[in-house]
Design an enzyme around this catalytic site. Structure first.
Site, PDB file in Angstrom:
ATOM      1  N   GLY A   4       0.832  -1.211   0.000  1.00  0.00           N
ATOM      2  CA  GLY A   4       0.000   0.000   0.000  1.00  0.00           C
ATOM      3  C   GLY A   4       0.858   1.249   0.000  1.00  0.00           C
ATOM      4  N   GLY A  42      26.934  -4.837  17.980  1.00  0.00           N
ATOM      5  CA  GLY A  42      25.855  -4.233  18.760  1.00  0.00           C
ATOM      6  C   GLY A  42      25.480  -5.087  19.961  1.00  0.00           C
ATOM      7  N   GLY A  58      23.061  -4.538  22.008  1.00  0.00           N
ATOM      8  CA  GLY A  58      21.727  -4.085  22.423  1.00  0.00           C
ATOM      9  C   GLY A  58      20.855  -5.308  22.680  1.00  0.00           C
ATOM     10  N   ILE A  87      18.887  -7.136  20.677  1.00  0.00           N
ATOM     11  CA  ILE A  87      19.023  -8.255  19.733  1.00  0.00           C
ATOM     12  C   ILE A  87      20.372  -8.939  19.921  1.00  0.00           C
ATOM     13  N   ALA A 143      23.511  -6.026  14.417  1.00  0.00           N
ATOM     14  CA  ALA A 143      22.318  -5.682  15.209  1.00  0.00           C
ATOM     15  C   ALA A 143      22.546  -4.321  15.855  1.00  0.00           C
ATOM     16  N   ARG A 169      17.218  -0.575  14.482  1.00  0.00           N
ATOM     17  CA  ARG A 169      16.317  -0.716  13.334  1.00  0.00           C
ATOM     18  C   ARG A 169      15.887   0.670  12.882  1.00  0.00           C
ATOM     19  N   ASP A 179       6.626   1.145  15.308  1.00  0.00           N
ATOM     20  CA  ASP A 179       8.056   1.388  15.086  1.00  0.00           C
ATOM     21  C   ASP A 179       8.310   2.547  14.127  1.00  0.00           C
ATOM     22  N   ALA A 195       6.705  -4.148  20.579  1.00  0.00           N
ATOM     23  CA  ALA A 195       5.418  -4.627  20.074  1.00  0.00           C
ATOM     24  C   ALA A 195       4.258  -4.092  20.909  1.00  0.00           C
ATOM     25  N   HIS A 200       3.499 -16.874  49.494  1.00  0.00           N
ATOM     26  CA  HIS A 200       4.795 -17.492  49.798  1.00  0.00           C
ATOM     27  C   HIS A 200       4.746 -18.968  49.447  1.00  0.00           C
TER      28      HIS A 200
HETATM   29  P1  FAD Z   1       6.046  -4.434  12.232  1.00  0.00           P
HETATM   30  O1  FAD Z   1       5.854  -5.550  13.169  1.00  0.00           O
HETATM   31  O2  FAD Z   1       7.362  -4.226  11.633  1.00  0.00           O
HETATM   32  O3  FAD Z   1       4.928  -4.574  11.132  1.00  0.00           O
HETATM   33  C1  FAD Z   1       4.849  -3.743  10.030  1.00  0.00           C
HETATM   34  C2  FAD Z   1       4.190  -4.514   8.925  1.00  0.00           C
HETATM   35  O4  FAD Z   1       3.879  -3.611   7.868  1.00  0.00           O
HETATM   36  C3  FAD Z   1       5.071  -5.586   8.305  1.00  0.00           C
HETATM   37  O5  FAD Z   1       4.391  -6.816   8.329  1.00  0.00           O
HETATM   38  C4  FAD Z   1       5.315  -5.118   6.876  1.00  0.00           C
HETATM   39  O6  FAD Z   1       5.349  -6.200   5.946  1.00  0.00           O
HETATM   40  C5  FAD Z   1       4.099  -4.261   6.629  1.00  0.00           C
HETATM   41  N1  FAD Z   1       4.309  -3.199   5.648  1.00  0.00           N
HETATM   42  C6  FAD Z   1       5.236  -2.224   5.684  1.00  0.00           C
HETATM   43  N2  FAD Z   1       5.067  -1.368   4.656  1.00  0.00           N
HETATM   44  C7  FAD Z   1       4.005  -1.840   3.954  1.00  0.00           C
HETATM   45  C8  FAD Z   1       3.352  -1.393   2.786  1.00  0.00           C
HETATM   46  N3  FAD Z   1       3.744  -0.282   2.153  1.00  0.00           N
HETATM   47  N4  FAD Z   1       2.306  -2.114   2.326  1.00  0.00           N
HETATM   48  C9  FAD Z   1       1.901  -3.257   2.964  1.00  0.00           C
HETATM   49  N5  FAD Z   1       2.486  -3.711   4.084  1.00  0.00           N
HETATM   50  C10 FAD Z   1       3.525  -3.010   4.580  1.00  0.00           C
HETATM   51  N6  FAD Z   1       9.434  -6.252  20.685  1.00  0.00           N
HETATM   52  C11 FAD Z   1       8.916  -6.594  21.871  1.00  0.00           C
HETATM   53  O7  FAD Z   1       8.100  -5.845  22.415  1.00  0.00           O
HETATM   54  N7  FAD Z   1       9.280  -7.752  22.503  1.00  0.00           N
HETATM   55  C12 FAD Z   1      10.177  -8.601  21.964  1.00  0.00           C
HETATM   56  O8  FAD Z   1      10.486  -9.632  22.544  1.00  0.00           O
HETATM   57  C13 FAD Z   1      10.743  -8.271  20.716  1.00  0.00           C
HETATM   58  N8  FAD Z   1      11.646  -9.081  20.137  1.00  0.00           N
HETATM   59  C14 FAD Z   1      12.147  -8.756  18.908  1.00  0.00           C
HETATM   60  C15 FAD Z   1      13.096  -9.604  18.353  1.00  0.00           C
HETATM   61  C16 FAD Z   1      13.647  -9.303  17.124  1.00  0.00           C
HETATM   62  C17 FAD Z   1      14.667 -10.236  16.512  1.00  0.00           C
HETATM   63  C18 FAD Z   1      13.214  -8.140  16.429  1.00  0.00           C
HETATM   64  C19 FAD Z   1      13.769  -7.810  15.071  1.00  0.00           C
HETATM   65  C20 FAD Z   1      12.282  -7.281  16.987  1.00  0.00           C
HETATM   66  C21 FAD Z   1      11.749  -7.584  18.239  1.00  0.00           C
HETATM   67  N9  FAD Z   1      10.832  -6.746  18.864  1.00  0.00           N
HETATM   68  C22 FAD Z   1      10.331  -7.069  20.094  1.00  0.00           C
HETATM   69  C23 FAD Z   1      10.380  -5.495  18.238  1.00  0.00           C
HETATM   70  C24 FAD Z   1       8.998  -5.706  17.607  1.00  0.00           C
HETATM   71  O9  FAD Z   1       9.080  -6.728  16.644  1.00  0.00           O
HETATM   72  C25 FAD Z   1       8.511  -4.411  16.957  1.00  0.00           C
HETATM   73  O10 FAD Z   1       8.565  -3.363  17.896  1.00  0.00           O
HETATM   74  C26 FAD Z   1       7.091  -4.553  16.463  1.00  0.00           C
HETATM   75  O11 FAD Z   1       6.994  -5.600  15.531  1.00  0.00           O
HETATM   76  C27 FAD Z   1       6.608  -3.243  15.837  1.00  0.00           C
HETATM   77  O12 FAD Z   1       5.311  -3.401  15.382  1.00  0.00           O
HETATM   78  P2  FAD Z   1       4.770  -2.554  14.128  1.00  0.00           P
HETATM   79  O13 FAD Z   1       3.367  -3.013  13.902  1.00  0.00           O
HETATM   80  O14 FAD Z   1       5.022  -1.126  14.320  1.00  0.00           O
HETATM   81  O15 FAD Z   1       5.687  -2.993  12.908  1.00  0.00           O
HETATM   82  P1  NAD Z   2      19.404  -1.573  20.094  1.00  0.00           P
HETATM   83  O1  NAD Z   2      19.209  -0.127  19.901  1.00  0.00           O
HETATM   84  O2  NAD Z   2      18.796  -2.252  21.265  1.00  0.00           O
HETATM   85  O3  NAD Z   2      20.970  -1.900  20.168  1.00  0.00           O
HETATM   86  C1  NAD Z   2      21.863  -1.554  19.155  1.00  0.00           C
HETATM   87  C2  NAD Z   2      23.250  -1.502  19.759  1.00  0.00           C
HETATM   88  O4  NAD Z   2      24.179  -1.371  18.713  1.00  0.00           O
HETATM   89  C3  NAD Z   2      23.453  -0.313  20.700  1.00  0.00           C
HETATM   90  O5  NAD Z   2      24.031  -0.747  21.902  1.00  0.00           O
HETATM   91  C4  NAD Z   2      24.387   0.594  19.911  1.00  0.00           C
HETATM   92  O6  NAD Z   2      25.224   1.358  20.740  1.00  0.00           O
HETATM   93  C5  NAD Z   2      25.156  -0.424  19.103  1.00  0.00           C
HETATM   94  N1  NAD Z   2      25.771   0.115  17.893  1.00  0.00           N
HETATM   95  C6  NAD Z   2      25.253   1.012  17.024  1.00  0.00           C
HETATM   96  N2  NAD Z   2      26.113   1.235  16.009  1.00  0.00           N
HETATM   97  C7  NAD Z   2      27.203   0.452  16.243  1.00  0.00           C
HETATM   98  C8  NAD Z   2      28.416   0.234  15.557  1.00  0.00           C
HETATM   99  N3  NAD Z   2      28.686   0.861  14.428  1.00  0.00           N
HETATM  100  N4  NAD Z   2      29.298  -0.642  16.087  1.00  0.00           N
HETATM  101  C9  NAD Z   2      29.027  -1.291  17.247  1.00  0.00           C
HETATM  102  N5  NAD Z   2      27.894  -1.110  17.944  1.00  0.00           N
HETATM  103  C10 NAD Z   2      26.984  -0.255  17.442  1.00  0.00           C
HETATM  104  O7  NAD Z   2      18.932  -2.243  18.717  1.00  0.00           O
HETATM  105  P2  NAD Z   2      18.777  -3.771  18.313  1.00  0.00           P
HETATM  106  O8  NAD Z   2      19.370  -4.662  19.331  1.00  0.00           O
HETATM  107  O9  NAD Z   2      19.236  -3.848  16.906  1.00  0.00           O
HETATM  108  O10 NAD Z   2      17.208  -3.941  18.347  1.00  0.00           O
HETATM  109  C11 NAD Z   2      16.371  -3.150  17.486  1.00  0.00           C
HETATM  110  C12 NAD Z   2      15.046  -2.866  18.128  1.00  0.00           C
HETATM  111  O11 NAD Z   2      14.300  -4.058  18.267  1.00  0.00           O
HETATM  112  C13 NAD Z   2      15.201  -2.257  19.485  1.00  0.00           C
HETATM  113  O12 NAD Z   2      14.639  -0.982  19.454  1.00  0.00           O
HETATM  114  C14 NAD Z   2      14.449  -3.119  20.420  1.00  0.00           C
HETATM  115  O13 NAD Z   2      13.564  -2.393  21.218  1.00  0.00           O
HETATM  116  C15 NAD Z   2      13.670  -4.067  19.529  1.00  0.00           C
HETATM  117  N6  NAD Z   2      13.794  -5.400  20.138  1.00  0.00           N
HETATM  118  C16 NAD Z   2      13.192  -5.602  21.341  1.00  0.00           C
HETATM  119  C17 NAD Z   2      13.338  -6.812  21.982  1.00  0.00           C
HETATM  120  C18 NAD Z   2      12.692  -7.014  23.316  1.00  0.00           C
HETATM  121  O14 NAD Z   2      11.827  -6.221  23.662  1.00  0.00           O
HETATM  122  N7  NAD Z   2      13.073  -8.026  24.066  1.00  0.00           N
HETATM  123  C19 NAD Z   2      14.119  -7.809  21.422  1.00  0.00           C
HETATM  124  C20 NAD Z   2      14.747  -7.554  20.213  1.00  0.00           C
HETATM  125  C21 NAD Z   2      14.567  -6.340  19.572  1.00  0.00           C
END
Ligand code: FAD
Ligand code: NAD
Length: 478
Positions: free
Chosen positions: A123, A189, A191, A193, A277, A280, A320, A328, A452
């Site tokens: 879209g 990274g 962080g 991930i 990582a 994002r 995001d 999420a 407890h």
């Molecule tokens: P998304 O989940 O990214 O969804 C966006 C959707 O829009 C996608 O499906 C995409 O295909 C679709 N889209 C985009 N543009 C278009 C378009 N033009 N037309 C049609 N469709 C489109 N967060 C947590 O809270 N807990 C966790 O444990 C956690 N673990 C994570 C682990 C990893 C490895 C990663 C990468 C992320 C993790 N996150 C976690 C972050 C979490 O996934 C995101 O914060 C969350 O998915 C954001 O939701 P959203 O709906 O904004 O976007």
């Molecule tokens: P992050 O922001 O958590 O961590 C990225 C890390 O990379 C930071 O510590 C940063 O200082 C480092 N970094 C940046 N540039 C660098 C470089 N050039 N060299 C070395 N280190 C560098 O991001 P992420 O781990 O990629 O996760 C992305 C997003 O996904 C986060 O915003 C997070 O909230 C979400 N996420 C959430 C969960 C969860 O809630 N459990 C799990 C996975 C991902």
């Protein structure tokens, strides 16, 4: 042909799909445009979270924890021994895929039950409240609605010094599909991930080195908790190198050689695979036409006010793709609030009560202010901490590492922040979220009766400790 809806949502992740269900509940004719295709070729709802984020990563973390429990002798403390412990990583990945497919299929069922139209394709927001739809099958259509919610999510940020090649240098999605553990794994990274995937692959046998550019470990967490986390994760074998700035990553055959500068000057490291990582970025490059009148900030995020409204009436953006943490549950909460605002209700989102969790072992979880942010804001606060070492349930679980810390306003006693590192911190933090959302005081928690023996008693004791009344520990003199 133009099709009209009460609301159109671009993106079916936890922001978009939750918004859609709430819109439908409120009686709106709702459409979601979602283009995601799963590895087998099937379209899927659920976005990054269900397909390549929260759910698959937690499924694999769970499997790897069970494996490590037996393999590394943790179970031996319970008197359990087993020989010849092996893991079939391909089977573990297949289990993860099954979970993803069940949950994404569940959302498709919910869409049917709520009569939400799912358009499988891409879209693009146009001017005049129109949306161009390019279906996955190549057909084109135009949709129109007075209310449009942009929920396109985010994609991995790339590093010019280590460009993704889809094989040796990859993002988190690819690293959730490997069917063998790379003997030497590099991660850029430290962080969320980096720590979660680093823990996962370390448990499965990889030697993991994480290069982090910052000198501070987990700067968003409470400093004391971050220090404990670094110590525990390092003890487990994660080699976390802080202040390490990557200069280049060169692939030679099956290996990647990294050159980075750190405390010891220029260094090099050879790994079999590398996960980048480093955060994002909002996925806003190709879903908004320039004449739609939507403003992006310097980071590419859609500019919105506190209610997720863009500058264009009736156009909203969530998740995001807008300011705030990329989580999420934050995306979903914004989705619900926007749906209700479209319906004329006036909900608010409490951005101060969003929990953060890192699913390492021990888990790290927090909500509200850290001690360092309170100090720098000059807030007068009191703090109480309790160690899981003195918690009966944690000891019975053989998981008595970590602590709970409660921070409360010195004058009003209102809880300002709760920080946990320890067993089931991800579940315990929910109690703190309710306390902060309900504007509870530390005394409210201290006077509540906790069963407890439970891990929750550690939160109770930390609240008692705010007032120097902790029972199973020595209170600080005030
Ligand atoms: P998304 O989940 O990214 O969804 C966006 C959707 O829009 C996608 O499906 C995409 O295909 C679709 N889209 C985009 N543009 C278009 C378009 N033009 N037309 C049609 N469709 C489109 N967060 C947590 O809270 N807990 C966790 O444990 C956690 N673990 C994570 C682990 C990893 C490895 C990663 C990468 C992320 C993790 N996150 C976690 C972050 C979490 O996934 C995101 O914060 C969350 O998915 C954001 O939701 P959203 O709906 O904004 O976007
Ligand atoms: P992050 O922001 O958590 O961590 C990225 C890390 O990379 C930071 O510590 C940063 O200082 C480092 N970094 C940046 N540039 C660098 C470089 N050039 N060299 C070395 N280190 C560098 O991001 P992420 O781990 O990629 O996760 C992305 C997003 O996904 C986060 O915003 C997070 O909230 C979400 N996420 C959430 C969960 C969860 O809630 N459990 C799990 C996975 C991902």
């Amino acid at each position: 042909m133009t099709t009209n809806y009460d609301v159109i949502i671009i993106g079916g992740g936890p922001g978009g799909y939750v918004a859609a269900i709430r819109c439908a509940q409120l009686g709106m004719k709702t459409a979601v445009i979602e283009k995601w295709i799963r590895p087998g070729g099937d379209p899927a709802l659920g976005g990054t979270c269900l397909n390549a984020g929260c759910i698959p990563s937690k499924a694999l973390l769970e499997s790897s924890e069970r494996f490590e429990e037996l393999k590394s002798g943790h179970a031996a403390a319970h008197g359990i021994s087993a020989d010849n412990i092996r893991i079939d990583i391909a089977a573990m990945i297949a289990r993860k895929e099954k979970i993803v497919s069940e949950l994404t299929g569940g959302i498709a069922q919910l869409f049917k039950a709520n009569k939400i139209d799912w358009h499988q394709g891409h879209g693009t927001l146009l001017a005049d409240h129109q949306v161009a739809l390019l279906l996955n099958n190549g057909d084109e259509q135009t949709l129109r609605s007075d209310n449009i919610i942009l929920a396109p999510g985010s994609i991995p940020a790339a590093l010019p010094s280590a460009p993704f090649d889809g094989d040796r240098i990859v993002d988190s999605s690819a690293a959730l599909d490997w069917t063998t553990a790379p003997p030497r794994l590099g991660i850029i990274g430290a962080g969320v991930i980096g720590l979660e995937l680093g823990s996962l692959w370390r448990r499965l046998g990889s030697k993991v080195v994480i290069l982090e550019a910052l000198e501070n470990f987990l700067p968003a967490a409470d400093t004391q908790i971050a220090r404990l986390a670094k110590r525990e994760l390092s003890k487990q074998g994660l080699d976390i190198r802080l202040g390490a700035k990557l200069e280049s990553a060169e692939t030679n055959g099956n290996a990647v050689t990294l050159t980075y500068s750190g405390s010891k000057g220029q260094q090099s490291l050879t790994v079999d695979r590398l996960i980048v990582a480093v955060g994002r970025k909002p996925n806003t490059a190709d879903c908004i036409s320039p004449d739609a009148g939507i403003t992006l900030d310097d980071a590419g995020r859609i500019e919105v006010d506190e209610f997720c409204q863009t500058g264009q009436p009736g156009i909203w953006a969530i998740g995001d793709a807008v300011r705030g943490p990329m989580l999420a549950h934050k995306a979903s909460e914004e989705g619900i609030a926007v749906a209700e605002r479209i319906a004329g209700q006036k909900p608010d989102i409490n951005y101060d009560a969003i929990p953060f969790i890192i699913y390492t072992q021990p888990e790290i979880a927090w909500v509200g202010a850290t001690e360092q942010t309170l100090k720098s804001a000059g807030t007068d606060y009191r703090s109480g901490s309790f160690n899981f070492a003195a918690n009966g349930r944690a000891t019975a679980m053989q998981a008595a590492t970590g602590q709970v810390k409660v921070l409360a306003d010195a004058q009003t006693d209102r809880i300002l922040g709760v920080h946990i590192i320890g067993p089931m911190a991800s579940e315990l933090i929910g109690q703190a979220v309710i306390a902060i959302e309900s504007e509870n005081t530390a005394e409210d928690l201290a006077r509540s009766i906790f069963a407890h023996p439970t891990l929750s008693e550690a939160l109770h004791e930390a609240a008692l400790a705010v007032d120097g009344r902790m029972i199973h520990g020595v209170n600080r003199r005030r």
